[in-house]
Enzyme design. Structure first.
Site: not given
Length: 324
Positions: A79, A82
């Protein structure tokens, strides 16, 4: 995707007053029991960020939420947003000096926890206060927005549940003094010094190789990462004809290669925002492999400037909007 924010003023709507009172009483009981056993003691700054899995969730999150608000960062290695958000949360956990604890949960390894919290996408950030789960926001968010949410969380935790946080001691924890003393000395000092000398001498290829040698053994070495990004940039620009690069970029606004080269020149010349803006505009105009090449070069230039630079944070947000 814009983050969906959950204001702390909505906590009253998320649980009945009776449930809140019971949670507060349970938190007070837990703190009293801890005090009878000699107190929790001081923690080190490193203890404010923890990795949590399904086996340790009750102990590390639910039980500790009776002492301190626990912020949960749901993330995954793949991700990209993230990777932007998590370092901010980790830095703020230390800065807030024990007023909240950050628990990081890898969703790939902890699918059950992801389902229990109803996480629809990541990054997703929740809090647990005195055993009660509260959604904070989903998606990437700016630091000012994150701070506002954390301030509200800390205020609610203290006013409604009497949670004043943890006591933090920079010297707490076994081996802390030894770790601090040993920090300046590392196994890669000679290689890093050699890389700097190569840069000073204009041997960009030698500097690149020296930094890569460090990263081969220590992929997380931040000094080597920054040095490599800078050395590779200087190596690329050293072979350019600036006038031709500028002409190509002006004549071919949709040509990814031309815009990437011009952005390198922009950055070396100190025009950081121009370099970022050029590549973000090119991301909007391109697709497929060309778009991916532009995006990757922009991420490399972020490394050159440094993740803490506010221009990098602004450009990351603009890139996210361009991509999605």
């Amino acid at each position: 995707m814009q983050p969906r924010n959950m204001s702390m003023s909505g906590v009253v709507d998320l649980a009945a007053v009776k449930a809140a009172q019971e949670a507060k009483a349970k938190a007070e009981q837990t703190r009293a029991e801890t005090a009878r056993q000699g107190g929790a003691g001081a923690v080190s700054p490193a203890d404010l960020v923890i990795d949590v899995d399904e086996a340790g969730f009750e102990r590390e999150v639910l039980q500790r939420s009776a002492e301190v608000p626990v912020v949960i960062d749901f993330w995954a290695e793949w991700c990209q947003p993230c990777k932007q958000l998590s370092p901010v949360l980790e830095r703020l956990a230390v800065e807030y000096d024990g007023r909240f604890l950050l628990a990081k949960i890898d969703v790939d390894a902890n699918q059950m926890l992801m389902q229990q919290f109803g996480v629809q996408g990541i990054p997703a950030v929740f809090a647990v206060v005195a055993g009660q789960a509260l959604p904070l926001f989903q998606g990437a968010a700016g630091e000012a927005q994150i701070r506002q949410t954390l301030d509200q969380l800390v205020q609610v935790a203290e006013e409604r549940f009497g949670l004043t946080g943890l006591t933090v001691d920079a010297d707490a924890g076994p081996g802390a003094e030894e770790a601090v003393a040993a920090e300046p000395v590392g196994p890669y000092d000679a290689l890093l010094e050699a890389a700097v000398r190569a840069l000073d001498a204009g041997d960009f290829g030698g500097a690149v190789q020296a930094y890569r040698n460090v990263l081969a053994d220590d992929p997380g070495n931040s000094e080597a990462k920054l040095g490599l990004a800078q050395a590779e940039l200087l190596q690329r620009v050293g072979d350019m004809d600036p006038q031709q690069v500028r002409k190509d970029a002006a004549d071919k606004p949709e040509n990814a290669e031309a815009q990437i080269a011009a952005a390198d020149l922009d950055l070396v010349g100190g025009h950081v925002e121009d370099a970022f803006g050029r590549l973000i505009d090119t991301v909007r105009r391109t697709a497929g492999d060309d778009r991916d090449a532009v995006r990757l070069r922009l991420l490399e230039l972020f490394e050159v400037v440094g993740p803490d630079d506010p221009r990098v944070a602004a450009a990351r947000r603009a890139l996210a909007r361009a991509l999605f």
